[in-house]
Design an enzyme around this catalytic site. Structure first.
Site, PDB file in Angstrom:
ATOM      1  N   GLY A 113       0.920  -1.016   0.098  1.00  0.00           N
ATOM      2  CA  GLY A 113       0.039   0.155  -0.077  1.00  0.00           C
ATOM      3  C   GLY A 113       0.973   1.353  -0.145  1.00  0.00           C
ATOM      4  O   GLY A 113       0.429   2.115  -0.561  1.00  0.00           O
ATOM      5  N   PHE A 240      11.146  -3.871  -0.909  1.00  0.00           N
ATOM      6  CA  PHE A 240      11.612  -3.252   0.318  1.00  0.00           C
ATOM      7  C   PHE A 240      12.541  -4.476   1.041  1.00  0.00           C
ATOM      8  O   PHE A 240      12.061  -5.327   0.993  1.00  0.00           O
ATOM      9  CB  PHE A 240      10.691  -2.708   0.993  1.00  0.00           C
ATOM     10  N   GLY A 241      13.348  -3.761   2.026  1.00  0.00           N
ATOM     11  CA  GLY A 241      13.820  -4.713   3.056  1.00  0.00           C
ATOM     12  C   GLY A 241      12.678  -5.176   4.022  1.00  0.00           C
ATOM     13  O   GLY A 241      12.651  -6.318   4.221  1.00  0.00           O
ATOM     14  N   GLY A 242      11.725  -4.217   4.386  1.00  0.00           N
ATOM     15  CA  GLY A 242      10.616  -4.568   5.193  1.00  0.00           C
ATOM     16  C   GLY A 242       9.585  -3.383   5.016  1.00  0.00           C
ATOM     17  O   GLY A 242       9.708  -2.504   4.510  1.00  0.00           O
ATOM     18  N   GLU A 269      11.301  -2.188  11.546  1.00  0.00           N
ATOM     19  CA  GLU A 269       9.995  -2.277  11.171  1.00  0.00           C
ATOM     20  C   GLU A 269       9.223  -2.609  12.563  1.00  0.00           C
ATOM     21  O   GLU A 269       8.107  -1.970  12.693  1.00  0.00           O
ATOM     22  CB  GLU A 269       9.626  -3.602  10.396  1.00  0.00           C
ATOM     23  N   TYR A 362      14.887   9.406   6.067  1.00  0.00           N
ATOM     24  CA  TYR A 362      15.642   8.617   7.061  1.00  0.00           C
ATOM     25  C   TYR A 362      16.737   9.138   7.803  1.00  0.00           C
ATOM     26  O   TYR A 362      16.639   9.130   8.870  1.00  0.00           O
ATOM     27  CB  TYR A 362      15.876   7.174   6.057  1.00  0.00           C
ATOM     28  N   GLN A 549      14.321  -2.436  -4.126  1.00  0.00           N
ATOM     29  CA  GLN A 549      14.642  -0.987  -4.726  1.00  0.00           C
ATOM     30  C   GLN A 549      15.782  -0.446  -4.288  1.00  0.00           C
ATOM     31  O   GLN A 549      16.774   0.001  -5.295  1.00  0.00           O
ATOM     32  CB  GLN A 549      13.348  -0.334  -4.480  1.00  0.00           C
ATOM     33  N   LYS A 550      16.282  -0.626  -3.062  1.00  0.00           N
ATOM     34  CA  LYS A 550      17.480   0.179  -2.691  1.00  0.00           C
ATOM     35  C   LYS A 550      18.799  -0.854  -3.114  1.00  0.00           C
ATOM     36  O   LYS A 550      19.876  -0.191  -3.059  1.00  0.00           O
ATOM     37  CB  LYS A 550      17.636   0.189  -1.069  1.00  0.00           C
TER      38      LYS A 550
END
Ligand code: BES
Ligand code: ZN
Length: 596
Positions: A113, A240-242, A269, A362, A549-550
């Site tokens: 989302g 994502f990582g999380g 997270e 971040y 993505q990163k």
């Protein structure tokens, strides 16, 4: 069911009585007004006669969806609507073929989302300024399990799962995944979910440690209100990582390093359970309120669990990412402010809510929260403030002004001193001026771990290698983040003199052959910056193995900035892997490669 509220982000002015939600759905078949609460027996579905059909229409809104307008027969404070719709292909709903899963046997679907993708999953006030509870009934084919970000779930007959989220949450936190997944307990209120072929590894990675992270979080920030904290290991293309979906964090399978070395993502997270999920940024333009506070909370938990030295080392790798990001975009880029202007009309011109996912909210956000802590000057007082902040704003959505206003109210002596307007450090400068943070927290408690890595990187960057000195450094006991820090230093100094990277690769197979995703990313960046064609296959393999993505974007940027051979590698890798990537990631890569 939603209350008739105006959507702040919508940018459309409408006369009451209209209800406006955002949607990017395949088909909205119709809308109807439900009878007022209390006129039907509780829990009974209303009969068709009780429904009053309403003509719904859509209007252009932004490239991210359409406005769904439903005229209401009367203006009422509270009303219940039923909207009939179909969702299908959409950026928020991802359908994976069996080959895209770890087990490669059965398909998988999931929703993502954040930031504004759930409007392709269900019609909603798709802004983080509105919160609601939800329930869902999900029927899946035989042999599949459905999980959601819900406080309760129950399996009924006929492959039907019933979910309920009893706390109000913003739309971006509603998440669903369906696949061939199984669960294993890893703590008193935690289990891991994964495809059967990964479940052993998943259990081993986090058995017995999650509870400690949660308990430290509760000690620092107050009660964990969400009941369970479970983790779902996603297919490798998860971008994502999380993702902090409440009660059920979604994570990349890259975390399965075998040695818990990437647990900082889980701690991150978990930290969103207070910062983001309880206290939420009211607009994506102030995403740093979610991520900056979460980075700070993550590092507070990490300090308690792993100590200050290790946490400073991890924070130093974060600072390096911020440096790389600002070098890439230019410090003055409008996204390098903590408070970004996002308006529908601007999205087409490049500022869209998804773009706020970069290092600034971040790591610059972390610096700002660290600066606030520095102003207070006493860790336990600042911890108490964070707890009071959560308590004050829980289940609400707030702006930076709300947060900073509360800070000054909580510390009246600081307010009196005018800490919000110290020249060079004005709160408004932090929020509205792009560029490098005016204050950096002191990371020197990590020196004992960082200095040896810095010195070793120096040695490898020299002309004519001093092999005796290099061999004198024993890296066998170095933790993953120490190696990451070392590689970041090497990357900064790259390209190295001819032959040095080859030497480094041979000397440390522990690095150059590592399966740890964070090390693989850095090693691939070093290969590209030094144009080591002989090791291109490692870049290719890494990009084929996952779609975060990163990890993906920095490597495509590096290839595109490199030699002709590197550019060819980019094109070849992208055409082979594009169908596996999340559409957002695909689009970002296309931009990098000039394909749009
Ligand atoms: N909420 C984010 C992921 C996200 C951000 C999804 C923006 C969509 C839009 C999540 O909490 C996050 O920050 N993940 C990081 C973890 C890291 C900072 C430890 C990630 O995926 O890299
Ligand atoms: Zn986050």
């Amino acid at each position: 069911m939603a209350e008739a509220k105006w959507v702040r982000a919508a940018g459309l002015t409408l006369a009451v009585p209209f209800i406006l939600v955002l949607a990017r759905l395949v088909n909205v078949r119709g809308a109807a007004l439900l009878p007022p609460p209390g006129t039907a027996r509780h829990g009974d579905p209303p009969g068709p006669d009780a429904l009053q059909p309403l003509p719904a229409r859509t209007e252009p809104f932004a490239s991210f969806g359409r406005a769904l307008l439903i005229p209401l027969p009367r203006a009422e404070q509270r009303l219940s609507l039923q909207i009939d719709y179909e969702a299908g292909e959409g950026p928020g709903v991802c359908w994976l073929a069996p080959e895209q899963t770890a087990g490669k046997q059965k398909p998988f679907m999931y929703t993502q989302g954040q930031a504004v993708l759930n409007r392709s999953f269900f019609p909603c006030f798709d802004t983080p300024s509105v919160k609601c509870t939800y329930s869902a009934t999900v029927k899946v084919p035989e042999g599949f399990v459905a999980v959601m970000s819900a406080t309760s779930w129950e399996k009924k007959e006929d492959n039907t799962f019933v979910f309920e989220m009893s706390h109000p949450i913003p739309s971006y936190l509603i998440a669903l995944a369906v696949g061939d997944i199984v669960a294993a307990d890893v703590g008193p209120r935690s289990r891991v979910w994964a495809e059967p072929c990964l479940i052993e590894a998943a259990k081993k990675e986090y058995d017995g440690v999650i509870e400690e992270f949660l308990a430290v979080g509760e000690k620092l920030f107050g009660p964990y209100v969400w009941g369970r904290y479970d983790i779902l290991f996603m297919p490798p293309s998860f971008p994502f990582g999380g993702m902090e979906n409440p009660c059920l964090t979604f994570v990349t399978p890259c975390l399965l390093a075998g040695d818990r070395s990437l647990a900082d993502v889980i701690i991150h997270e978990i930290s969103h359970s207070w910062f983001g999920n309880l206290v939420t940024n009211a607009s994506w333009g102030e995403f740093w309120l979610n991520e900056g506070f979460t980075m700070y909370a993550q590092r507070r938990i990490s300090t308690e669990v792993y100590g200050l030295a290790y946490t400073c080392l991890e924070a130093a790798t974060g600072r390096a990412l911020l440096r790389q990001h600002m070098d890439n975009t230019g410090e003055d880029h409008p996204l390098n402010k903590l408070r970004v202007v996002i308006e529908p009309g601007l999205w087409e011109r490049g500022i869209n809510p998804e773009d706020t996912y970069n290092e600034t909210p971040y790591e610059k956000g972390f610096c700002f929260v660290s600066y606030l802590a520095h102003l207070v000057g006493d860790q336990s007082k600042f911890d108490a403030f964070l707890q009071a902040y959560v308590n004050r704003f829980k289940f609400q959505s707030i702006t930076a002004d709300d947060a900073l206003g509360f800070f000054l109210e909580y510390f009246p002596e600081l307010k009196e001193k005018g800490v919000d307007s110290i020249p060079g450090f004005e709160f408004s400068r932090w929020l509205d001026t792009p560029g490098w943070p005016p204050f950096l927290p002191d990371l020197s408690p990590g020196d004992a771990l960082m200095k040896p890595a810095e010195e070793l990187a120096e040695l490898w960057a020299a002309d004519g290698l001093n092999m005796e000195a290099i061999e004198g450094v024993d890296i066998t006991a170095w933790r993953t983040y120490q190696l990451v820090y070392f590689l970041d230093q090497v990357l900064q100094k790259s390209p190295l003199p001819q032959g040095n990277v080859e030497g480094l690769s041979k000397m440390y197979p522990k690095i150059s052959r590592s399966q740890n995703a964070e090390l693989r990313l850095r090693w691939c960046q070093i290969i590209l910056k030094n144009d080591l064609e002989a090791e291109y296959s490692k870049v290719k393999d890494f990009l084929h193995s996952q779609g975060k993505q990163k990890y993906t974007l920095p490597l495509y940027r590096a290839m595109w900035a490199g030699s002709e051979a590197a550019q060819a590698l980019a094109m070849e890798t992208f055409s082979a892997t594009a169908p596996q990537l999340h559409v957002n990631v695909q689009n970002y890569v296309k931009k990098i490669l000039g394909l749009e």
